[in-house]
Design an enzyme around this catalytic site. Structure first.
Site, PDB file in Angstrom:
ATOM      1  N   HIS A  79      -0.167 -11.918   0.590  1.00 13.09           N
ATOM      2  CA  HIS A  79      -0.959 -10.873  -0.079  1.00 13.09           C
ATOM      3  C   HIS A  79      -1.296 -11.267  -1.525  1.00 13.09           C
ATOM      4  CE1 HIS A  79      -1.633  -6.243  -0.376  1.00 13.09           C
ATOM      5  NE2 HIS A  79      -2.650  -6.940  -0.829  1.00 13.09           N
ATOM      6  N   TYR A 129       0.832  -1.208   0.000  1.00 14.85           N
ATOM      7  CA  TYR A 129       0.000   0.000   0.000  1.00 14.85           C
ATOM      8  C   TYR A 129       0.865   1.256   0.000  1.00 14.85           C
ATOM      9  CZ  TYR A 129      -3.611  -3.353   1.348  1.00 14.85           C
ATOM     10  OH  TYR A 129      -4.465  -4.429   1.399  1.00 14.85           O
TER      11      TYR A 129
HETATM   12  P1  NAD Z   1     -13.173   0.321   1.056  1.00 18.94           P
HETATM   13  O1  NAD Z   1     -14.282  -0.362   0.377  1.00 18.94           O
HETATM   14  O2  NAD Z   1     -13.090   0.269   2.528  1.00 18.94           O
HETATM   15  O3  NAD Z   1     -13.156   1.836   0.536  1.00 18.94           O
HETATM   16  C1  NAD Z   1     -12.186   2.747   0.943  1.00 18.94           C
HETATM   17  C2  NAD Z   1     -12.551   4.135   0.424  1.00 18.94           C
HETATM   18  O4  NAD Z   1     -13.765   4.564   1.032  1.00 18.94           O
HETATM   19  C3  NAD Z   1     -11.487   5.194   0.783  1.00 18.94           C
HETATM   20  O5  NAD Z   1     -11.411   6.145  -0.279  1.00 18.94           O
HETATM   21  C4  NAD Z   1     -12.074   5.836   2.020  1.00 18.94           C
HETATM   22  O6  NAD Z   1     -11.615   7.162   2.190  1.00 18.94           O
HETATM   23  C5  NAD Z   1     -13.547   5.808   1.719  1.00 18.94           C
HETATM   24  N1  NAD Z   1     -14.399   5.830   2.929  1.00 18.94           N
HETATM   25  C6  NAD Z   1     -14.239   5.152   4.084  1.00 18.94           C
HETATM   26  N2  NAD Z   1     -15.230   5.452   4.955  1.00 18.94           N
HETATM   27  C7  NAD Z   1     -16.036   6.323   4.320  1.00 18.94           C
HETATM   28  C8  NAD Z   1     -17.230   6.993   4.680  1.00 18.94           C
HETATM   29  N3  NAD Z   1     -17.796   6.819   5.873  1.00 18.94           N
HETATM   30  N4  NAD Z   1     -17.805   7.828   3.774  1.00 18.94           N
HETATM   31  C9  NAD Z   1     -17.259   8.000   2.550  1.00 18.94           C
HETATM   32  N5  NAD Z   1     -16.123   7.398   2.144  1.00 18.94           N
HETATM   33  C10 NAD Z   1     -15.523   6.561   3.019  1.00 18.94           C
HETATM   34  O7  NAD Z   1     -11.838  -0.265   0.385  1.00 18.94           O
HETATM   35  P2  NAD Z   1     -10.424  -0.715   0.912  1.00 18.94           P
HETATM   36  O8  NAD Z   1      -9.751   0.371   1.665  1.00 18.94           O
HETATM   37  O9  NAD Z   1      -9.750  -1.309  -0.266  1.00 18.94           O
HETATM   38  O10 NAD Z   1     -10.713  -1.931   1.901  1.00 18.94           O
HETATM   39  C11 NAD Z   1     -10.539  -1.829   3.282  1.00 18.94           C
HETATM   40  C12 NAD Z   1      -9.214  -2.416   3.731  1.00 18.94           C
HETATM   41  O11 NAD Z   1      -9.208  -3.821   3.496  1.00 18.94           O
HETATM   42  C13 NAD Z   1      -7.965  -1.908   3.011  1.00 18.94           C
HETATM   43  O12 NAD Z   1      -7.560  -0.635   3.491  1.00 18.94           O
HETATM   44  C14 NAD Z   1      -7.003  -3.024   3.303  1.00 18.94           C
HETATM   45  O13 NAD Z   1      -6.505  -2.894   4.621  1.00 18.94           O
HETATM   46  C15 NAD Z   1      -7.904  -4.270   3.211  1.00 18.94           C
HETATM   47  N6  NAD Z   1      -7.876  -4.909   1.886  1.00 18.94           N
HETATM   48  C16 NAD Z   1      -7.059  -5.977   1.710  1.00 18.94           C
HETATM   49  C17 NAD Z   1      -6.951  -6.587   0.472  1.00 18.94           C
HETATM   50  C18 NAD Z   1      -6.015  -7.756   0.283  1.00 18.94           C
HETATM   51  O14 NAD Z   1      -5.382  -8.163   1.231  1.00 18.94           O
HETATM   52  N7  NAD Z   1      -5.901  -8.350  -0.889  1.00 18.94           N
HETATM   53  C19 NAD Z   1      -7.691  -6.110  -0.612  1.00 18.94           C
HETATM   54  C20 NAD Z   1      -8.533  -5.035  -0.402  1.00 18.94           C
HETATM   55  C21 NAD Z   1      -8.627  -4.448   0.860  1.00 18.94           C
END
Ligand code: NAD
Length: 327
Positions: free
Chosen positions: A137, A74
């Site tokens: 990952h 990230y």
């Molecule tokens: P998400 O669906 O959580 O979306 C994140 C986006 O939504 C960001 O732009 C954030 O600012 C925004 N957001 C968050 N809360 C909000 C709110 N209340 N109102 C409006 N916008 C809001 O996507 P993500 O970050 O990809 O997924 C969450 C976490 O999961 C990641 O940060 C990561 O730690 C993990 N993840 C892991 C993998 C993997 O291991 N392969 C893949 C995807 C995500």
């Protein structure tokens, strides 16, 4: 949610704030049902303010969020660096998860040597001597046989050395995850964009295996990586235009009604009885509070029906991620 899954609800401990604490499968780790996804700290969704990100981390901890997920991928180490800075003085209050094997958009290396060296680098950036959970990952970009026979055994050695307390796998194609989990024991499985308002196929394929094997289930990207927010999906988002358009129409409907679609989407995911922690990507105090508030938000059944009608034509749409043989 199927009746079978309903019967296997995870034992939970009550909290004063609506946040619950759940065991991650058979591991010794207990995590908050809301998890702090730290990828936005690495500017994955656009530039974020480092001080705002640090305040968000502190606000989350002070309000009962104990599970934090990050990766060297990230922001090409930026998220780990920022999270490490923010955790000074807080490390022992949280369960910290990072990842190994993916180090760039097209940089994958699941060999034992790189996994071990990569964790040392992560520990330096995170300013700690161990993580609580180390995850492979995006397994779909690797050779699954190598992950089973080399990567996971190397991670178990790191666990024996006290560098991590548990190990897990992450990825998008569900059958690649279940193939690994059925070949070698893992403590956790994280998938993303497979259980949210736009898609629920996690429950068809992955949830039954996680229940059967008592593996901690972590559900990520419940805003579909930004697609269910006012700001919309980032340019790199793999969803087809019609899926983006449906997300935008659902966001617009909620705006007209003066309600937040993210709050509804987060609440929908948090209601899953078998998921140990639901990760929301956060980098501001406002989003931390909105996520916690979603736990106690009143459900509007009629509005939910309207949202479902908008999303129905694209429900359960998926995209390709990783090697062809891992789809
Ligand atoms: P998400 O669906 O959580 O979306 C994140 C986006 O939504 C960001 O732009 C954030 O600012 C925004 N957001 C968050 N809360 C909000 C709110 N209340 N109102 C409006 N916008 C809001 O996507 P993500 O970050 O990809 O997924 C969450 C976490 O999961 C990641 O940060 C990561 O730690 C993990 N993840 C892991 C993998 C993997 O291991 N392969 C893949 C995807 C995500």
């Amino acid at each position: 949610m199927s009746i079978k899954n309903e019967q296997r609800r995870i034992p939970r401990e009550p909290s004063t704030q609506g946040i619950e604490y759940r065991r991650l499968g058979r591991s010794e780790l207990v995590v908050s049902n809301i998890g702090f996804g730290a990828s936005p700290l690495g500017n994955v969704f656009g530039k974020t303010d480092p001080d705002g990100g640090k305040r968000a981390v502190h606000c989350a901890i002070e309000n009962g969020i104990t599970f934090f997920d990050v990766s060297p991928y990230y922001g090409l180490t930026l998220a780990e660096e920022r999270l490490g800075d923010a955790l000074v003085g807080y490390r022992d209050q949280i369960i910290l998860a990072t990842k190994c094997g993916r180090y760039g958009e097209d940089r994958f290396d699941f060999s034992a040597n790189t996994i071990s060296a990569g964790l040392e680098d992560s520990l330096r950036r995170l300013k700690t001597d161990h993580v609580d959970l180390l995850q492979v990952h995006d397994v779909e970009f690797g050779d699954l046989a190598q992950i089973v026979h080399e990567t996971i055994p190397a991670m178990r050695k790191l666990q024996e050395q006290g560098k991590t307390r548990a190990i897990g796998i992450t990825g998008y194609p569900l059958r690649a995850l279940t193939r690994i989990a059925e070949s070698i024991p893992v403590d956790t499985i994280l998938t993303y964009c497979r259980y949210n308002l736009m898609i629920t196929d996690m429950d068809e394929i992955l949830t039954p295996v996680a229940i059967e094997e008592d593996i901690g289930l972590i559900n990520a990207s419940v805003l579909n990586m930004g697609l269910l927010t006012e700001r919309g999906a980032p340019d790199w988002h793999p969803a087809l235009p019609e899926i983006r358009e449906a997300g935008k129409r659902a966001v617009d409907l909620c705006s007209r009604r003066g309600v937040s679609l993210p709050a509804i989407a987060i609440r929908f995911a948090l209601d899953h009885p078998c998921v140990s922690s639901t990760l929301v990507g956060m980098s501001s105090v406002q989003h931390v509070y909105e996520t916690i508030d979603a736990l106690t938000a009143r459900s509007d059944i009629e509005l939910m029906e309207e949202i479902r009608a908008i999303l129905k034509p694209v429900l359960n749409s998926v995209w390709v991620s990783g090697r062809p043989e891992n789809q």
